[in-house]
Structure formats: structure tokens, C-alpha cells
Scaffold this active site. Structure first.
Site, PDB file in Angstrom:
ATOM      1  N   HIS A 310      15.660  20.604  50.577  1.00 17.02           N
ATOM      2  CA  HIS A 310      14.832  19.423  50.321  1.00 17.02           C
ATOM      3  C   HIS A 310      15.720  18.311  49.814  1.00 17.02           C
ATOM      4  CE1 HIS A 310      11.609  16.895  48.791  1.00 17.02           C
ATOM      5  NE2 HIS A 310      10.830  17.580  49.599  1.00 17.02           N
ATOM      6  N   ASP A 367       6.846  23.946  53.116  1.00 23.90           N
ATOM      7  CA  ASP A 367       6.483  24.372  54.465  1.00 23.90           C
ATOM      8  C   ASP A 367       6.824  25.826  54.759  1.00 23.90           C
ATOM      9  OD1 ASP A 367       5.393  21.948  55.309  1.00 23.90           O
ATOM     10  OD2 ASP A 367       7.392  21.112  55.591  1.00 23.90           O
TER      11      ASP A 367
HETATM   12  N1  CMC Z   1      19.510  25.301  56.804  1.00 18.62           N
HETATM   13  C1  CMC Z   1      20.867  25.321  56.777  1.00 18.62           C
HETATM   14  N2  CMC Z   1      21.621  24.388  56.164  1.00 18.62           N
HETATM   15  C2  CMC Z   1      20.972  23.399  55.536  1.00 18.62           C
HETATM   16  C3  CMC Z   1      19.568  23.313  55.509  1.00 18.62           C
HETATM   17  C4  CMC Z   1      18.829  24.322  56.173  1.00 18.62           C
HETATM   18  N3  CMC Z   1      17.503  24.301  56.177  1.00 18.62           N
HETATM   19  N4  CMC Z   1      19.197  22.213  54.819  1.00 18.62           N
HETATM   20  C5  CMC Z   1      20.325  21.626  54.420  1.00 18.62           C
HETATM   21  N5  CMC Z   1      21.406  22.332  54.838  1.00 18.62           N
HETATM   22  C6  CMC Z   1      22.824  22.043  54.552  1.00 18.62           C
HETATM   23  C7  CMC Z   1      23.342  20.911  55.412  1.00 18.62           C
HETATM   24  O1  CMC Z   1      23.891  21.395  56.621  1.00 18.62           O
HETATM   25  C8  CMC Z   1      24.365  20.295  54.496  1.00 18.62           C
HETATM   26  O2  CMC Z   1      25.504  21.113  54.513  1.00 18.62           O
HETATM   27  P1  CMC Z   1      26.989  20.464  54.318  1.00 18.62           P
HETATM   28  O3  CMC Z   1      26.970  19.870  52.934  1.00 18.62           O
HETATM   29  O4  CMC Z   1      27.919  21.612  54.482  1.00 18.62           O
HETATM   30  O5  CMC Z   1      27.125  19.430  55.405  1.00 18.62           O
HETATM   31  C9  CMC Z   1      23.747  20.428  53.104  1.00 18.62           C
HETATM   32  O6  CMC Z   1      22.881  21.581  53.202  1.00 18.62           O
HETATM   33  C10 CMC Z   1      22.927  19.226  52.660  1.00 18.62           C
HETATM   34  O7  CMC Z   1      21.972  18.954  53.676  1.00 18.62           O
HETATM   35  P2  CMC Z   1      21.508  17.497  54.107  1.00 18.62           P
HETATM   36  O8  CMC Z   1      20.993  17.564  55.505  1.00 18.62           O
HETATM   37  O9  CMC Z   1      22.590  16.522  53.800  1.00 18.62           O
HETATM   38  O10 CMC Z   1      20.328  17.252  53.079  1.00 18.62           O
HETATM   39  P3  CMC Z   1      19.186  16.192  53.232  1.00 18.62           P
HETATM   40  O11 CMC Z   1      18.721  15.891  51.869  1.00 18.62           O
HETATM   41  O12 CMC Z   1      19.631  15.039  54.087  1.00 18.62           O
HETATM   42  O13 CMC Z   1      18.057  16.979  54.087  1.00 18.62           O
HETATM   43  C11 CMC Z   1      16.213  18.320  54.676  1.00 18.62           C
HETATM   44  C12 CMC Z   1      16.931  17.564  53.541  1.00 18.62           C
HETATM   45  C13 CMC Z   1      14.841  18.772  54.180  1.00 18.62           C
HETATM   46  C14 CMC Z   1      15.989  17.386  55.874  1.00 18.62           C
HETATM   47  C15 CMC Z   1      17.061  19.550  55.096  1.00 18.62           C
HETATM   48  O14 CMC Z   1      17.217  20.420  53.997  1.00 18.62           O
HETATM   49  C16 CMC Z   1      16.484  20.288  56.287  1.00 18.62           C
HETATM   50  O15 CMC Z   1      16.750  19.930  57.441  1.00 18.62           O
HETATM   51  N6  CMC Z   1      15.644  21.374  56.044  1.00 18.62           N
HETATM   52  C17 CMC Z   1      14.971  22.042  57.126  1.00 18.62           C
HETATM   53  C18 CMC Z   1      13.715  21.264  57.545  1.00 18.62           C
HETATM   54  C19 CMC Z   1      12.606  21.382  56.541  1.00 18.62           C
HETATM   55  O16 CMC Z   1      12.281  22.459  56.060  1.00 18.62           O
HETATM   56  N7  CMC Z   1      11.944  20.238  56.244  1.00 18.62           N
HETATM   57  C20 CMC Z   1      10.788  20.182  55.347  1.00 18.62           C
HETATM   58  C21 CMC Z   1      11.077  19.410  54.101  1.00 18.62           C
HETATM   59  S1  CMC Z   1       9.812  19.685  52.852  1.00 18.62           S
HETATM   60  C22 CMC Z   1       8.403  18.952  53.503  1.00 18.62           C
HETATM   61  C23 CMC Z   1       8.427  17.489  53.370  1.00 18.62           C
HETATM   62  O17 CMC Z   1       8.194  16.986  52.248  1.00 18.62           O
HETATM   63  O18 CMC Z   1       8.687  16.819  54.362  1.00 18.62           O
END
Ligand code: CMC
Length: 431
Positions: A310, A367
Site C-alpha cells: 500500500h 482487497d
Molecule cells: N508484490 C510484489 N512487490 C511489490 C508489491 C506487490 N504487491 N507491491 C509493492 N512491491 C514492491 C515494488 O516492486 C517495489 O520494489 P523495489 O523497491 O524493489 O522497486 C516496492 O515494493 C515499493 O513498491 P511501489 O510500487 O514503489 O509502491 P507504491 O506505493 O507506488 O505502490 C501499490 C503501492 C498498492 C500500487 C503496490 O503495492 C501494488 O501494486 N500492490 C498490488 C496491487 C494492490 O493490491 N492494490 C490495492 C491497494 S489497496 C486498495 C486501495 O486503496 O486502492
């Protein structure tokens, strides 16, 4: 703004600039850079994804991602999920206080008075293919509502705002249910105003043309709780969209329609559908969670563990904790044995012990378990994200109203241009 005596200073080319700090009621500080471009002669900030940027001051929802705290208008999400119902929470979010019994009854009556949509809306639905994703149908129909209710709302009139709010809260469940019924090949139908808001929605979804609808308290309570947990989450992608669209003084319904589209993506609300599809894929593949964990960690593989991570929570998402408990209870109450629940629990355990997830502080989000409950309530997978939209509706309304009442300026970020510099035009024969 609550300005502090503390300031932040910035030095550029030996020249110092001071910026005031503002403080929120939960002791969060922010640097107010409103004057930055003016005093520095056009220097701006860059923050893709707005990871460090506060877009507004808001009094609606408090979220502490480090400690896993979520409160609506000061009330803990755990208390609201256990003790309030969805309409009470909607009232709280939108108007700032929990309603009295009389206020709540009036609110429900006023919403019920708006729970019809123009019969011509059915012609629009007829134009969609049956295979259309209900999120697309829902956002289109929400925009179309404007055509049937064209007068713009005077935001300075409390009465007009209240009526517009009741109108969207009354009509949105009908549109959501109809988006499903179109897909399911069922006749479009209205509910029953003698039922509660959530019970009536379930009736509109599931009443068969030839049969009676029977309320099931376990299902109504479980859905009510899920909707409360989704009702607001401060400046997330869809809410920011609603505020930014509304900041151009576009109306409430079209701003919400834009929010629905933002919610649809798999990184946001669309994750609830993606989680169940992922869990099903793991099951189909023989249930080897380790294989999927390895894929999630492999940087050359685009696969992510859906329902994990998140932007703000670097601890357990408090909503996920409540939902996990409730998933166990609901499945037991309904006598449903869903093998993907075991896969989800196994995956969660592995991820929480895995160094990759520990280092990045990736925890299950709202989720991760919600789809398992939706499924046990008989809600088909493509309706999971519309259910999120139905829950988030009060939050979008509250945030839109707050933004308009605070007379916020139009949202218009800056950029750092990295394209070609000036080029002389080449006539077509010389390219
Ligand atoms: N699986 C594997 N790796 C992950 C995941 C995941 N679900 N989420 C983040 N990472 C890794 C990402 O690859 C990155 O690694 P590195 O630092 O080595 O490059 C690190 O963790 C930080 O991730 P980020 O993408 O920079 O973080 P963000 O804050 O931009 O993204 C997120 C947040 C929710 C989009 C992401 O965690 C994600 O894609 N999760 C899966 C989709 C999901 O479950 N979304 C629902 C969110 S909750 C409902 C809502 O409120 O919308």
C-alpha cells in the site's frame, strides 16, 4: 491553515528561502510551498505519484500508515465497523457528525425518495453489450444521470447540496444493481423501499423475476461492514480524481463518474477482482504458493502479489485485519467452504515471513480478503470493484463537498519539460 513558528529553509545558489510549516490536528507537519515559484523565479518541485505532496487540508479521514490507524471524522474504523451501519457512516463522513436517530431516519427517507432512475436510462443500458464490464457501465450511467438531472447545484445552498447528495445516494445502488442485471440477463427492476439501504441493494441485485427475495441477516451485515470499511480513505487515486475534476467546478455526478474510472485500475480498487483471479490461478496451477511468491519477487516478471502493499500503510492495513476476521465468521455462518481462503492464508503467512516483503513493508491490504467474502455472498467477481465503488461513494461525496465548500483552486500540477527544445518547422516534402 494552522501555521507554526517553525519554518523550513531552502538554499539555492547560496540564496536562502524560508517556508512556513503547517500542523494538522494529529501533529503532522507540512511545508507550505505556495510561494515557492514566485520567490525563486519559477523553480518548482517534482514528485511523481505525489508520494510527498499534500494536495489539500481535509477534516474527513485520518490515516497513520506507520501505525495502521484509520479514523473517519475522529472515530476508529474498528468501532464504526462494529457499531454503526453504512448510512450512519455515510452521514458522518459527509456532514461531519454522527446523525441523531431523527436525522438518520430523515436521511434514509430522503434517499429513498430519490431511489428511482428515469426509465429512459434502460435504453442506454440496452446499448451496451452484455459482456461490458460493469465498472464501465456504472461510470457511463453515472455521467448520464446529469442528462436526466441537468440543473447545476448551487454549492452555497445547503438545501441544494443535501438534495444532490440524496439523489446520488438514492440512484447509485440502482445503477450498480442494473449494471449487474444487464450482464446476468435479468430484467431491470427496482427494490423495495421498506428495506434498509443495503438489504434493498441486495434485493435489486438478486431478486429473480419469478421468485421472492428473502433477506439474510448474515449477508446484509457482512456487506454493510464491507461498505463501511471502503467508505473513505483520504487522498487516494480515485478520491484525488474526484476532487481534481470537481475543482474545475464540474458537477458532483461527473466528478464521481471520473472517480469510478480511476478506481477501476488493478493497482487501486480493481485489485479485489485481481486478487480472486490470482488465488484461482494458484489453485488451478496446483496450489504452489511458493512459485507465485518467486514470481512476485522477480524484477523481470511484471507479476505482483495482488492485495499486498500500500502506498500509505507500512504496517497492517486495519481494514484487512477486520475483513480477515469477518471472512472466517461469514464463511462459517453461511456454511461455505472456499479452498481459496486457505490459499490466501498460506500466501499471507509466507509473505509476512519473507525478507523481500519484510524489507519493503508489504502487508495485506483491504482487497486481499474482501473478494473471498463477496464471493461467499454470491457476488460475481466482475462486480467486486463496483461494490468498492458503492462503498466509496460517501467518501467521494464528502471530499467533493469539502473541496467545494473550502473554495479550493482548480487542480493544475506543474511539470518539468523534457521534450525537444525549439525546432524550425520542416515542410512535408523535406521530412
Ligand atoms: N508484490 C510484489 N512487490 C511489490 C508489491 C506487490 N504487491 N507491491 C509493492 N512491491 C514492491 C515494488 O516492486 C517495489 O520494489 P523495489 O523497491 O524493489 O522497486 C516496492 O515494493 C515499493 O513498491 P511501489 O510500487 O514503489 O509502491 P507504491 O506505493 O507506488 O505502490 C501499490 C503501492 C498498492 C500500487 C503496490 O503495492 C501494488 O501494486 N500492490 C498490488 C496491487 C494492490 O493490491 N492494490 C490495492 C491497494 S489497496 C486498495 C486501495 O486503496 O486502492
Amino acid at each position: 491553515m494552522n501555521y507554526m513558528s517553525r519554518t523550513a529553509s531552502l538554499e539555492i545558489d547560496g540564496k536562502k528561502y524560508e517556508f512556513p510549516l503547517v500542523k494538522g490536528t494529529e501533529n503532522e507537519y507540512a511545508i507550505d510551498i505556495k510561494t515557492l515559484r514566485g520567490v525563486t523565479n519559477g523553480i518548482t518541485t517534482i514528485d511523481p505519484g505525489y508520494k510527498n505532496t499534500g494536495s489539500c487540508e481535509s477534516a474527513i479521514t485520518f490515516l497513520n500508515g506507520e501505525e495502521g490507524v484509520l479514523r473517519y471524522r475522529g472515530y476508529a474504523i474498528e468501532d464504526l465497523a462494529e457499531k454503526a451501519d453504512f448510512l450512519e457512516v455515510a452521514y458522518l463522513l459527509i456532514f461531519g457528525e454522527l446523525p441523531t436517530k431523527e436525522e438518520l431516519e430523515k436521511f434514509h427517507t430522503d434517499i429513498k425518495a430519490q431511489s428511482h432512475v428515469d426509465e429512459d436510462v434502460k435504453k442506454i443500458i440496452d446499448g451496451f453489450p452484455k459482456s461490458a464490464h460493469p465498472m464501465g457501465v456504472l461510470s457511463s450511467l453515472t455521467s448520464a444521470l446529469v442528462a436526466f438531472n441537468p440543473s447545476s447545484v448551487n454549492v452555497d445552498s445547503e438545501e441544494e447540496m443535501y438534495n444532490a447528495i440524496c439523489r446520488i445516494l438514492g440512484k447509485f445502488p440502482v445503477l450498480t444493481a442494473w449494471a449487474y442485471r444487464k450482464r446476468a440477463g435479468l430484467p431491470l427492476d427496482y427494490g423495495d423501499d421498506s428495506l434498509g439501504y443495503v438489504d434493498n441493494f441486495l434485493k435489486m441485485m438478486f431478486k429473480k423475476p419469478s421468485g421472492e427475495y428473502t433477506s439474510n441477516k448474515v449477508i446484509v451485515d457482512a456487506l454493510d461492514k464491507l461498505l463501511i470499511l471502503h467508505a473513505d480513505h483520504e487522498q487516494n487515486c480515485s478520491t484525488s480524481t474526484v476532487r481534481i475534476v470537481g475543482s474545475s467546478q464540474a458537477g458532483l455526478f461527473v466528478s464521481i463518474s471520473a472517480g469510478i474510472n480511476a478506481l477501476w485500475g488493478p493497482l487501486h480498487g480493481g485489485a479485489n477482482q485481481a486478487v480472486i483471479e490470482m488465488l484461482e490461478a494458484i489453485k488451478e496451477d496446483g496450489g504452489d504458493t511458493k512459485k507465485f511468491m518467486a514470481k512476485a519477487k522477480d524484477k523481470s516478471d511484471p507479476f505482483r502479489l495482488m492485495g499486498f502493499g500500500h502506498r500509505v500503510y507500512k504496517n497492517f492495513d486495519p481494514r484487512a485485519k477486520i475483513i480477515k476476521k469477518s471472512a472466517d465468521a461469514v464463511l462459517e455462518d453461511l456454511g461455505v467452504d472456499d479452498p481459496v481462503l486457505d490459499i490466501a492464508k498460506g500466501l499471507e503467512k509466507e509473505a509476512l515471513e519473507d525478507q523481500y516483503f519484510v524489507d519493503r513493508r508489504l502487508y495485506p491490504n483491504v482487497d486481499f480478503y474482501s473478494g473471498i467474502i463477496y464471493r461467499s455472498l454470491g457476488i460475481p467477481v466482475e462486480m467486486f470493484t463496483p461494490m468498492f465503488a458503492l462503498g466509496r461513494l460517501p467518501g467521494w461525496i464528502a471530499q467533493w463537498r469539502e473541496m467545494r465548500l473550502r473554495k479550493e483552486p482548480i487542480g493544475r500540477p506543474r511539470q518539468v519539460y523534457i521534450g525537444e527544445t525549439y525546432r524550425e518547422f520542416k515542410p512535408i516534402g523535406k521530412r
